[in-house]
Structure formats: C-alpha cells, structure tokens
Write an enzyme that holds these catalytic residues in place. Structure first.
Site, PDB file in Angstrom:
ATOM      1  N   GLY A 111      -2.099   7.430 -10.884  1.00 13.55           N
ATOM      2  CA  GLY A 111      -2.294   7.430  -9.448  1.00 13.55           C
ATOM      3  C   GLY A 111      -3.422   8.323  -8.974  1.00 13.55           C
ATOM      4  CE1 TYR A 121       5.647  11.704  -0.415  1.00 13.51           C
ATOM      5  CE2 TYR A 121       4.889  11.105   1.788  1.00 13.51           C
ATOM      6  CZ  TYR A 121       4.617  11.350   0.442  1.00 13.51           C
ATOM      7  OH  TYR A 121       3.329  11.241  -0.017  1.00 13.51           O
ATOM      8  CB  THR A 176      -0.168   4.865  -6.372  1.00 13.12           C
ATOM      9  OG1 THR A 176       1.105   4.920  -5.721  1.00 13.12           O
ATOM     10  CG2 THR A 176      -1.215   5.589  -5.527  1.00 13.12           C
TER      11      THR A 176
END
Length: 258
Positions: A22, A161, A196
């Site tokens: 990534g 997150y 990704t």
C-alpha cells in the site's frame, strides 16, 4: 537551488512503518529512489523480502525488520538495527494502520481499542522513540505521521478510525510544538481515498462510485499523488515546516458541506 538538490535525501536514514504494501511500500520506494537509506518495518516478512529485492535492484540501500508496531521491544530493536546498519534514523514515516467498517453501535470494545492502539498509540510511541534518538544523536530530523481526511470529516462506519486519525493530527501539532527547538520537525499527511489492498474491493463497488462522485477531481488517488508531499516534508525543501497537516485528497474536504 535546483529542485533535484532541494529534494535530495542522500545521507538520510528513513524508517517506514507498515512498509510491506500500500502507501507504505510506495513511501519506501520514493525515499530510496531519492537517496535515503530505508528501513522497512512490517509484520509480513515475505512481502518485506520482496520489497528489499526490488529496492536493492535499483541500487537502493535497504534494511527490513519484521515487527508489529504495537510491540515496544520490537520497536526499540528496529531502531537499534537501523542504527547499526546506517546510523541514526533522521526521517520517520509513521504509516502503519488498520481500518474497520463497524457502525458505532456494533463496534466492540476490542475492535475500538485495536484501532486506537495501532492508529494512534503506536504513532505516538514510534515518534517518541525516534525523537529521543534524534535528539540524543544531536541530528535534525523529520517525523511524518500519516493521518487521513477522515480525521477532518467523519463518515459512517469509521468511528474508531476517524477518532484515531483526528488524534494523529492533534498529536502532530503537540509534538511539533515540543520538539521544534530540538531540531525535530513533526508534520502529517492526510490522504483522501487511495486504492490499496485494504479497500480495493470496496472502492470497486457501488459505494466506491458514490465516493468518487464526491471527489472534485473525479478520481481516487493514484501512485505518485503523495510523492510530492512526502519529499517536501522529508527533505530540506520543508525545513521551515512543522506542525502542519498536508491534505492530499483531490479536493474532497473542500467540497464537504459546511
């Protein structure tokens, strides 16, 4: 000064966490291509071996360390290995992170703590250790924390997150304030949506199409779109920058309501 000189990283030692795939893998390639010796830290030893072979094939200097960023002993061992191989780390890219898709009412305590531990706690402790070593070695340094536009504007299903990435942005400011006089700069990059391995299927779905329509430039981030921000913060080009967060998102945050 010519641009090639301004962004040259010859003589720098860069440590990248989450470097096996990534964005982290891209950061490692770019830093090595511009002259830095790179130390790649991640859990997946096989992928690290492949990255090492690729960078060495391009005449880059590289060391790989298989470690979990939550393991403090492994963290210290990674810095020790870097110093033995290349000298003190002068550029730290705090990139390792995990994602989740749980709605707030379904998010478990274990899930919450795992995201916060990986995406915020580890960022602090790797930066703390790096800064301690930079100051002990009396060398100028640059710490680059990878945040997210979700630290600036939240969405559904990303409570942990978003909270962690908002914390990274504020942590970057706080560390910058304390470390500036010691010669250590601390900045962050807040990427928008980049494809990704972690989100490829999701962004290829109808949900991804909706996200893309909200990006003013009309596409997701591509390889190379973060290179400029990375090199700016890692090199002499950004020597008067600290405490800032560079947003690289195709204009998505600008287009958010309010």
């Amino acid at each position: 000064m010519r641009a090639a000189q301004l962004f040259d990283l010859t003589g720098r030692v860069a440590l990248v966490t989450g470097a096996s795939s990534g964005l982290g893998a891209r950061f490692a390639r770019v830093l090595a291509a511009n002259g830095a010796a790179v130390v790649l830290v991640a859990r997946r030893a096989g992928r690290l071996d492949a990255m090492r072979a690729e960078i060495e094939a391009g005449d880059g200097r590289v060391l790989t360390v298989s470690a979990d960023v939550l393991d403090r002993a492994a963290m210290r061992a990674a810095y020790d290995a870097a110093e033995r191989a290349f000298g003190p780390v002068t550029v730290l890219v705090n990139n390792a992170g995990i994602v989740h898709s749980d709605r707030a009412l379904d998010l478990s305590e274990e899930g919450w703590r795992q995201v916060l531990a990986t995406n915020l706690d580890a960022v602090f402790f790797w930066a703390q250790e790096g800064a301690r070593r930079m100051t002990a070695a009396k060398t100028a340094g640059s710490i680059i924390n990878i945040a997210s536009i979700l630290g600036l504007g939240a969405g559904k299903g990303v409570a942990a997150y978003a909270a962690a990435k908002a914390g990274v942005i504020q942590l970057t400011r706080a560390l910058a304030l304390e470390l500036a006089f010691k010669g250590v700069r601390v900045n962050a990059i807040a990427p928008g949506w980049f494809v990704t391995d972690a989100n490829r299927d999701y962004l290829a779905s109808s949900a991804g199409d909706k996200i893309k329509r909200a990006i003013p430039v009309g596409r997701f981030g591509q390889d190379g779109d973060l290179d400029g921000a990375l090199l700016l913060l890692a090199s002499e080009a950004g020597r008067f920058m600290t405490g800032t967060t560079i947003v690289v998102d195709g204009g998505q945050v600008v287009a958010l309501p309010g």
